[in-house]
Design a protein around this motif. Structure first.
Motif, short mmCIF file in Angstrom:
data_model
loop_
_atom_site.label_atom_id
_atom_site.label_comp_id
_atom_site.label_asym_id
_atom_site.label_seq_id
_atom_site.Cartn_x
_atom_site.Cartn_y
_atom_site.Cartn_z
N ASP A 1 -3.55 6.27 4.22
CA ASP A 1 -3.64 5.32 3.17
C ASP A 1 -4.05 6.10 2.12
OD1 ASP A 1 -4.41 3.34 1.47
OD2 ASP A 1 -4.78 1.92 3.17
N ARG A 2 -3.51 6.12 1.05
CA ARG A 2 -3.72 6.74 -0.28
C ARG A 2 -5.16 6.44 -0.81
NH1 ARG A 2 0.29 6.91 -5.11
NH2 ARG A 2 1.34 8.56 -3.98
N ARG A 3 -5.51 5.26 -0.65
CA ARG A 3 -7.02 4.64 -0.82
C ARG A 3 -8.15 5.48 -0.13
NH1 ARG A 3 -5.94 -1.61 0.36
NH2 ARG A 3 -5.14 -0.46 2.28
N HIS A 4 -7.71 6.10 0.81
CA HIS A 4 -8.63 6.86 1.89
C HIS A 4 -8.77 8.52 1.36
CE1 HIS A 4 -8.36 3.61 5.02
NE2 HIS A 4 -8.93 3.23 3.86
N SER B 1 5.45 10.24 0.07
CA SER B 1 4.73 9.02 0.53
C SER B 1 5.62 7.90 0.72
CB SER B 1 3.77 8.87 -0.84
OG SER B 1 4.61 8.53 -1.82
N GLU C 1 5.74 3.44 0.82
CA GLU C 1 5.04 2.21 0.23
C GLU C 1 5.48 1.31 1.38
OE1 GLU C 1 4.79 0.15 -4.10
OE2 GLU C 1 6.77 0.31 -3.13
N ASN D 1 1.02 -1.25 -0.18
CA ASN D 1 0.09 0.06 -0.05
C ASN D 1 0.79 1.21 0.06
OD1 ASN D 1 -2.43 -1.52 0.45
ND2 ASN D 1 -1.91 -1.77 2.52
N VAL D 2 0.38 2.16 -0.52
CA VAL D 2 0.97 3.57 -0.35
C VAL D 2 0.20 4.60 0.78
CG1 VAL D 2 1.58 5.60 -1.83
CG2 VAL D 2 1.57 3.48 -2.91
N TYR D 3 1.09 5.05 1.41
CA TYR D 3 0.57 5.99 2.75
C TYR D 3 1.22 7.59 2.47
CZ TYR D 3 -0.35 1.41 4.68
OH TYR D 3 -1.07 0.26 5.05
N ASP E 1 1.61 -2.64 5.40
CA ASP E 1 0.73 -2.54 6.26
C ASP E 1 0.91 -1.29 7.08
OD1 ASP E 1 2.06 -3.24 8.61
OD2 ASP E 1 1.77 -5.20 8.04
#
Lengths: 245, 94
Positions: B51-54, B21, B23, B2-4, B26
């Motif tokens: 979390d980039r998805r957020h 960012s 990677e 994931n990318v943060y 978790d």
């Protein structure tokens, strides 16, 4: 007034300092070659911390350069674990984990209040060790818990290193006197008894009594790997031993 | 992986600022690694990982229609210039 360490106390601190020195030096092998960039930075920082601990402990005993670079192999008191080459990342990671689990206990066991400078070194090292432990646990926890290649390689690495890691706890020369003087508040045997369950919590039961025995007083003998390691460590120093940095 | 997105905050009244960012597998591992990747030199006292998805992000072109409305760019410059001109005018008349 700096404490005038007795010969036994010196032996006790030197064993720890030498472990820190060689562990730091070994970790530096991964600068630029760790599996990914962020880990490269983290591992290099940990190496730097360990070298810093070694330098600080050496300074308590004398001149850090003299102790680090101008001693004969016979004068070293390192344990076998930190002299081994670990060319595979799984081995380097397993050793980092086993060593830092142990190191944390060692810092916590040094007596407070017998020397101001030592108190300062201990306080700093304990702060830094928290990260080392966290870092090792995060990586080992995830990789060891996987099925397949990561688990198999790490497990093989841990099993091969366990005899050396466990031998780290063989009583250090001067330990009894260091204990009486309050420098060591806990014996190596007691520290070993704290460390072993932490290892087993991750890798499962270990037949400790069946591990290869490295023999008594192993810290007074260098492993076959020491010469090459020391050669590398002192490579730059030897170019001009009197240079001032 | 994931990318943060990494946000750092310095002590005091500064806001959290985007720093880059990282990677990681978790969030916990990202938090372990971000310290030595972004905070080696005391770049901040606090860190947020998002979390980039957020992240709620705009679609391309969504902002464009707002770009050609110069009347919204009121920096007060023209008003100030007019007031100054009036002042100068009345000063000259006195």
């Amino acid at each position: 007034m700096p404490r005038d360490w007795s010969p036994a106390e010196r032996e006790y601190l030197l064993a720890f300092a030498d472990d820190e020195h060689l562990m730091g030096q070994q970790h530096t092998e991964w600068i630029g070659t760790a599996p990914f960039l962020e880990e490269d930075l983290a591992f290099a920082s940990i190496a730097q911390d360990e070298l810093g601990h070694a330098a600080a402990l050496y300074e308590l005993l004398g001149d850090a350069d003299d102790l680090a670079f101008r001693r004969d192999a016979d004068g070293y008191r390192s344990c076998a674990l930190v002299e081994l080459p670990c060319p595979d990342w799984a081995e380097a990671l397993a050793r980092h984990w086993l060593y830092d689990l142990a190191e944390r206990h060692r810092w916590q066991s040094l007596g407070a209040g017998i020397d101001d400078r030592l108190d300062g070194v201990v306080a700093r090292a304990r702060r830094e060790e928290e990260y080392h432990r966290l870092h090792a646990a995060a990586l080992i926890g995830r990789l060891y818990g996987q099925d397949g290649d990561a688990h198999e390689r790490l497990d093989a690495a841990v099993r091969s290193l366990l005899p050396f890691a466990d031998a780290l706890w063989e009583p250090v020369a001067g330990e009894q006197e260091a204990h009486r003087a309050g420098l060591a508040t806990v014996t190596s045997a007691q520290l070993r008894a704290r460390w072993r369950p932490e290892v087993e919590a991750v890798v499962g039961p270990v037949p400790w009594d069946e591990l290869a025995n490295l023999g008594q007083d192993a810290r007074r003998q260098r492993t076959e790997h020491f010469a090459a390691l020391f050669d590398r460590i002192t490579e730059v120093f030897r170019i001009d031993p009197n240079a001032s940095w | 992986m994931n990318v943060y997105e990494v946000f750092l905050k310095k002590d005091g009244k500064d806001e959290f600022r985007h720093a880059g960012s990282i990677e990681a597998a978790d969030p916990d591992l990202a938090m372990v690694l971000v310290r030595e990747s972004y905070l080696r030199r005391a770049e901040g006292d606090q860190v947020w990982l998002v979390d980039r998805r957020h992240v709620v992000a705009s679609n391309p072109g969504y902002i464009d229609p707002n770009a050609d409305k110069p009347h919204r760019f009121n920096d007060g410059g023209r008003v100030a210039a007019r007031r100054k001109a009036k002042r100068d005018e009345s000063g000259a008349a006195r």
